[in-house]
Design a protein around this motif. Structure first.
Motif, PDB file in Angstrom:
ATOM      1  N   ASP A  21       0.853  -1.178   0.000  1.00 48.93           N
ATOM      2  CA  ASP A  21       0.000   0.000   0.000  1.00 48.93           C
ATOM      3  C   ASP A  21       0.898   1.239   0.000  1.00 48.93           C
ATOM      4  O   ASP A  21       1.908   1.277   0.702  1.00 48.93           O
ATOM      5  CB  ASP A  21      -0.891  -0.016   1.239  1.00 48.93           C
ATOM      6  N   PRO A  22       0.578   2.273  -0.784  1.00 49.51           N
ATOM      7  CA  PRO A  22       1.420   3.482  -0.816  1.00 49.51           C
ATOM      8  C   PRO A  22       1.675   4.083   0.556  1.00 49.51           C
ATOM      9  O   PRO A  22       2.724   4.690   0.793  1.00 49.51           O
ATOM     10  CB  PRO A  22       0.629   4.442  -1.706  1.00 49.51           C
ATOM     11  N   ALA A  23       0.737   3.913   1.486  1.00 49.95           N
ATOM     12  CA  ALA A  23       0.916   4.470   2.825  1.00 49.95           C
ATOM     13  C   ALA A  23       2.015   3.765   3.605  1.00 49.95           C
ATOM     14  O   ALA A  23       2.517   4.304   4.600  1.00 49.95           O
ATOM     15  CB  ALA A  23      -0.401   4.387   3.607  1.00 49.95           C
ATOM     16  N   LEU A  24       2.430   2.571   3.156  1.00 43.91           N
ATOM     17  CA  LEU A  24       3.455   1.796   3.860  1.00 43.91           C
ATOM     18  C   LEU A  24       4.800   1.830   3.150  1.00 43.91           C
ATOM     19  O   LEU A  24       5.754   1.214   3.620  1.00 43.91           O
ATOM     20  CB  LEU A  24       3.006   0.337   4.002  1.00 43.91           C
ATOM     21  N   CYS A  25       4.892   2.549   2.046  1.00 41.68           N
ATOM     22  CA  CYS A  25       6.098   2.486   1.215  1.00 41.68           C
ATOM     23  C   CYS A  25       7.331   3.072   1.890  1.00 41.68           C
ATOM     24  O   CYS A  25       8.463   2.701   1.559  1.00 41.68           O
ATOM     25  CB  CYS A  25       5.845   3.199  -0.117  1.00 41.68           C
ATOM     26  N   GLN A  29      11.183  -2.270   6.571  1.00 43.70           N
ATOM     27  CA  GLN A  29      10.618  -3.617   6.524  1.00 43.70           C
ATOM     28  C   GLN A  29      10.398  -4.213   7.904  1.00 43.70           C
ATOM     29  O   GLN A  29       9.409  -4.901   8.153  1.00 43.70           O
ATOM     30  CB  GLN A  29      11.514  -4.538   5.689  1.00 43.70           C
ATOM     31  N   SER A  30      11.309  -3.937   8.836  1.00 40.78           N
ATOM     32  CA  SER A  30      11.191  -4.487  10.187  1.00 40.78           C
ATOM     33  C   SER A  30       9.998  -3.916  10.948  1.00 40.78           C
ATOM     34  O   SER A  30       9.531  -4.513  11.925  1.00 40.78           O
ATOM     35  CB  SER A  30      12.468  -4.221  10.977  1.00 40.78           C
ATOM     36  N   ALA A  31       9.486  -2.748  10.520  1.00 45.54           N
ATOM     37  CA  ALA A  31       8.368  -2.105  11.207  1.00 45.54           C
ATOM     38  C   ALA A  31       7.034  -2.295  10.492  1.00 45.54           C
ATOM     39  O   ALA A  31       6.018  -1.771  10.940  1.00 45.54           O
ATOM     40  CB  ALA A  31       8.651  -0.610  11.370  1.00 45.54           C
ATOM     41  N   LEU A  32       7.028  -3.044   9.399  1.00 44.93           N
ATOM     42  CA  LEU A  32       5.787  -3.281   8.667  1.00 44.93           C
ATOM     43  C   LEU A  32       4.867  -4.202   9.452  1.00 44.93           C
ATOM     44  O   LEU A  32       5.324  -5.025  10.244  1.00 44.93           O
ATOM     45  CB  LEU A  32       6.097  -3.903   7.304  1.00 44.93           C
ATOM     46  N   PRO A  33       3.555  -4.104   9.255  1.00 45.17           N
ATOM     47  CA  PRO A  33       2.620  -5.008   9.936  1.00 45.17           C
ATOM     48  C   PRO A  33       2.911  -6.468   9.607  1.00 45.17           C
ATOM     49  O   PRO A  33       3.425  -6.783   8.522  1.00 45.17           O
ATOM     50  CB  PRO A  33       1.247  -4.573   9.392  1.00 45.17           C
ATOM     51  N   VAL A  34       2.560  -7.352  10.517  1.00 43.79           N
ATOM     52  CA  VAL A  34       2.852  -8.774  10.355  1.00 43.79           C
ATOM     53  C   VAL A  34       2.156  -9.342   9.127  1.00 43.79           C
ATOM     54  O   VAL A  34       2.721 -10.177   8.409  1.00 43.79           O
ATOM     55  CB  VAL A  34       2.430  -9.557  11.615  1.00 43.79           C
ATOM     56  N   ASN A  35       0.935  -8.889   8.860  1.00 45.94           N
ATOM     57  CA  ASN A  35       0.207  -9.433   7.710  1.00 45.94           C
ATOM     58  C   ASN A  35       0.840  -9.051   6.378  1.00 45.94           C
ATOM     59  O   ASN A  35       0.558  -9.672   5.350  1.00 45.94           O
ATOM     60  CB  ASN A  35      -1.255  -8.965   7.745  1.00 45.94           C
TER      61      ASN A  35
END
Length: 205
Positions: A21-25, A29-35
């Motif tokens: 999702d652009p909001a997560l770009c 990587q270590s802080a991204l949601p588990v899903n």
């Protein structure tokens, strides 16, 4: 906005190619949601008979309200078509096309070999493809970070390309709407055919 390959005998995901999702770009990587950094799983889904659906008026009402809600909300990007090669030997890859108008090439072996075939405008940032480290050695998860295009007033004047400031811009070659189908072509020349909701069929070499 992802494509996955499952091992039918075991029901496990072997390869997953996911567009963030652009909001997560801009999130590490270590802080991204588990899903986002985990593989999808197959789940048992109970399918009710048509008769039960007719008898269950509340179920029908729930389905109708869900459809209306989905039409009101903007649809999330999704992959509509893909083509490629999947085997035990040789080079394995997938070419995907979706509602976001992008055609992406995913290489199974390395994220550095992945690239965006079409969909980028002249002012778009190059996407970043990266591999997620998983405990399962036989499984692969690749992410695509498609950075959102910055507004012109957000870019320092010293970083604005001279091409942007002078003359007409070359017309874009990509599709302007959802990509509905992709076919691999071997003869008379190798390439990819893509058809889109914008009423065009394009050939990519």
């Amino acid at each position: 906005n992802e494509t996955s390959i499952f091992d039918i005998s075991q029901g496990s995901c072997r390869n997953c190619f996911r567009v963030l999702d652009p909001a997560l770009c801009y999130i590490d990587q270590s802080a991204l949601p588990v899903n986002v950094t985990s593989l999808p799983r197959l789940q048992d889904v109970k399918i009710h008979s048509i008769m039960k659906q007719r008898l269950n008026g509340s179920g029908i009402g729930h389905d109708v309200s869900t459809i209306i809600k989905q039409r009101i909300q903007p649809p999330e990007p999704s992959i509509q078509s893909f083509a490629g090669r999947v085997g035990t030997t040789g080079e394995n890859y997938l070419v995907t096309g979706g509602t976001d108008g992008f055609i992406r090439y995913w290489d199974f072996s390395s994220s550095s070999k992945c690239f965006t075939v079409s969909g980028l405008s002249s002012s778009s940032s190059r996407p970043i493809y990266e591999r997620v480290g998983l405990n399962q050695s036989q499984s692969t998860l690749l992410l695509c970070r498609q950075l959102p295009d910055p507004m012109l007033n957000e870019i320092p004047s010293t970083n604005i390309s001279k091409v942007t400031l002078k003359g007409p811009i070359r017309p874009e070659t990509g599709h302007s709407d959802s990509i509905l189908d992709i076919k691999k072509l071997e003869f008379p020349m190798k390439g990819i055919l893509s058809s889109s909701r914008d009423n065009t069929i394009k050939f990519w070499r």
